[in-house]
Design an enzyme around this catalytic site. Structure first.
Site, short mmCIF file in Angstrom:
data_model
loop_
_atom_site.label_atom_id
_atom_site.label_comp_id
_atom_site.label_asym_id
_atom_site.label_seq_id
_atom_site.Cartn_x
_atom_site.Cartn_y
_atom_site.Cartn_z
N ARG A 1 0.89 -1.18 0.00
CA ARG A 1 0.00 0.00 0.00
C ARG A 1 0.92 1.22 0.00
O ARG A 1 1.66 1.44 0.97
CB ARG A 1 -0.91 0.00 1.23
CG ARG A 1 -1.55 1.34 1.46
CD ARG A 1 -2.69 1.31 2.44
NE ARG A 1 -3.85 0.67 1.83
CZ ARG A 1 -5.08 0.74 2.31
NH1 ARG A 1 -5.32 1.42 3.41
NH2 ARG A 1 -6.09 0.15 1.70
N HIS B 1 -6.93 0.77 -6.81
CA HIS B 1 -7.19 -0.08 -5.64
C HIS B 1 -7.87 -1.34 -6.19
O HIS B 1 -9.08 -1.55 -6.00
CB HIS B 1 -8.09 0.67 -4.65
CG HIS B 1 -8.10 0.10 -3.26
ND1 HIS B 1 -7.39 -1.02 -2.90
CD2 HIS B 1 -8.76 0.51 -2.14
CE1 HIS B 1 -7.60 -1.28 -1.61
NE2 HIS B 1 -8.42 -0.37 -1.14
N GLN C 1 -9.98 -3.84 -3.97
CA GLN C 1 -11.25 -3.25 -3.57
C GLN C 1 -12.28 -3.43 -4.68
O GLN C 1 -13.41 -3.89 -4.44
CB GLN C 1 -11.06 -1.76 -3.28
CG GLN C 1 -12.33 -1.07 -2.84
CD GLN C 1 -12.81 -1.53 -1.48
OE1 GLN C 1 -12.05 -1.50 -0.52
NE2 GLN C 1 -14.05 -1.97 -1.38
N ASP D 1 -17.02 7.42 -2.34
CA ASP D 1 -15.81 7.25 -1.54
C ASP D 1 -15.50 8.60 -0.90
O ASP D 1 -16.14 9.62 -1.22
CB ASP D 1 -14.66 6.77 -2.45
CG ASP D 1 -13.36 6.47 -1.67
OD1 ASP D 1 -13.42 6.33 -0.43
OD2 ASP D 1 -12.30 6.38 -2.31
N CYS E 1 -16.34 1.95 -0.14
CA CYS E 1 -15.22 1.06 0.16
C CYS E 1 -14.83 1.08 1.63
O CYS E 1 -14.17 0.17 2.10
CB CYS E 1 -14.03 1.43 -0.70
SG CYS E 1 -13.48 3.13 -0.46
N ARG F 1 -13.57 -8.40 0.68
CA ARG F 1 -12.13 -8.15 0.54
C ARG F 1 -11.37 -9.42 0.88
O ARG F 1 -10.38 -9.77 0.23
CB ARG F 1 -11.69 -7.01 1.48
CG ARG F 1 -12.24 -5.64 1.14
CD ARG F 1 -11.68 -5.11 -0.16
NE ARG F 1 -10.23 -5.05 -0.15
CZ ARG F 1 -9.50 -4.06 0.40
NH1 ARG F 1 -10.11 -3.04 0.96
NH2 ARG F 1 -8.18 -4.08 0.36
N1 CP Z 1 -11.21 -0.07 1.87
C1 CP Z 1 -9.97 -0.15 2.39
O1 CP Z 1 -8.98 -0.37 1.67
O2 CP Z 1 -9.90 -0.05 3.73
P1 CP Z 1 -8.58 0.15 4.60
O3 CP Z 1 -8.01 1.50 4.22
O4 CP Z 1 -9.02 0.09 6.02
O5 CP Z 1 -7.61 -0.93 4.26
N1 NVA Z 2 -9.67 6.81 -1.81
C1 NVA Z 2 -9.38 6.40 -0.47
C2 NVA Z 2 -9.64 4.93 -0.31
C3 NVA Z 2 -9.39 4.39 1.06
C4 NVA Z 2 -9.64 2.91 1.14
C5 NVA Z 2 -7.94 6.74 -0.13
O1 NVA Z 2 -7.06 6.55 -0.97
O2 NVA Z 2 -7.68 7.21 0.98
#
Ligand code: CP
Ligand code: NVA
Length: 338
Positions: free
Chosen positions: A136, A163, A166, A258, A298, A326
């Site tokens: 990540r 992502h 997701q 989102d 999400c 997930r």
């Molecule tokens: N939706 C998602 O990726 O959640 P987290 O940021 O908690 O991993």
């Molecule tokens: N768009 C958001 C998604 C979090 C799961 C971010 O990148 O923070």
């Protein structure tokens, strides 16, 4: 392995598992050779339609058999390194629990990549110890660099561009609730970001109509939109981009939103709250969708900003099904690529 030189078919340059798979599970068919074995999952943009369908199919089968103890597809010692530059609840827990359930285990590492040592060197180290890497990151290029330098599969657990895990879990949810997803309409309201990029590309690949409503200057990048249009030509998906959220939501089978401020954009939060206020997913906006439209997010949600309590806790909401999936979607990915 770089994306440009990587063949779509079986990746001969990637080593196979370090630990032997047990292969005793009724789901052992996923151990058969296919084009995903050894492949990096950097984004939906790098997956073919048959690979996307295979992941969704295996995810559904893993969920169906979730209480089956013979789900242990991996031999003991199968290890995933999880690199987190940003916080997480769902991604961290589902990857770690998923590895455990498949018979392997995961190692959690936290911190900005490329500071203590180069991203390339991190990849070259990790490939000597583990069977796969989940990352990540802030920059998408970091995931790509890891994939180019580590001879084990690299899975994008969220970058600023995509992502993919997701979006796959979300389409698993859509299929569960609506059956055939070809010709369904998903509306996405708010900021064009990593999540909407992956949803757009997945919808365009699988033939789901995708209507986006974004404020001016917060639309998807031209390169992503063009790629989605190319995919939609093949699948028949109808893609639309408008400013008015009511237009996008009109007659939708699923309405997705989102956060307005993604991780890394915190300095813009106040300004974004003003710009995105008309894009809130509330009861009034939802009235424009079909009566049985799914409400999707999400998570984490900023209740009272991009979505109201009434809607996220309402009867149409499937946000916790998305969260559950997930686990299943990522187990499918790991079982297929590692
Ligand atoms: N939706 C998602 O990726 O959640 P987290 O940021 O908690 O991993
Ligand atoms: N768009 C958001 C998604 C979090 C799961 C971010 O990148 O923070």
């Amino acid at each position: 392995m770089s994306l440009t030189t990587k063949p779509l078919a079986l990746n001969m340059n990637k080593p196979q598992r370090m630990a032997k798979p047990s292969g005793t599970s009724p789901l052992a068919f996923v151990l058969e050779e296919h084009s995903l074995r050894g492949k990096d999952i950097t984004g939906i943009e790098n997956l073919s339609i048959s690979e996307l369908n295979l992941i969704l199919d295996v995810a559904a089968k893993l969920k169906e058999n979730k209480f089956d103890e013979t789900q242990t597809l991996f031999g003991k010692g199968q290890t995933l390194a999880m690199l987190f530059e940003k916080p997480s609840l769902r991604t961290r827990v589902t990857f770690e629990a998923g590895m455990t359930q498949l018979g392997g285990h995961a190692i959690y590492l936290e911190g900005k990549l490329g500071e203590r040592e180069s991203v390339n060197d991190i990849g070259k180290n990790l490939e000597r110890w583990v069977d796969g890497i989940m990352a990540r990151t802030f920059e998408h290029e970091t995931v790509v660099a890891l994939a180019a330098n580590a001879n084990v599969p690299v899975i994008n657990g969220l970058s600023n561009k995509e992502h993919p895990c997701q979006a796959l879990a979300d389409f698993q949810t859509l299929i569960e609730h609506k059956g055939n997803i070809k010709g369904l309409k998903m509306a996405y309201v708010g900021d064009a970001n990593n999540v909407s990029n992956s949803l757009l590309l997945l919808a365009a690949s699988l033939g789901t109509d995708f209507a986006m409503a974004c404020p001016h200057k917060y639309e998807p990048q031209a390169s992503i939109w063009m790629k989605a249009l190319e995919l939609a030509k093949i699948s028949g998906a109808n893609l639309t981009l408008v400013e008015d959220p009511k237009l996008a939501v009109e007659g939708a089978d699923a309405v997705y939103t989102d956060v307005w401020t993604s991780m890394g954009q915190e300095a813009e939060a106040k300004e974004r709250e003003k710009i995105f206020a008309p894009y809130q997913l509330n009861g009034n906006l939802l009235k424009h969708a079909k009566e049985d439209a799914l409400v999707m997010h999400c998570l984490p949600a900023h209740r009272g900003l991009e979505i109201t309590d009434e809607v996220i806790d309402g009867p149409n909401s499937v946000v916790f099904d998305q969260a559950e999936n997930r686990l299943h979607a990522q187990k499918a990915i790991m079982a297929l690529v590692l």
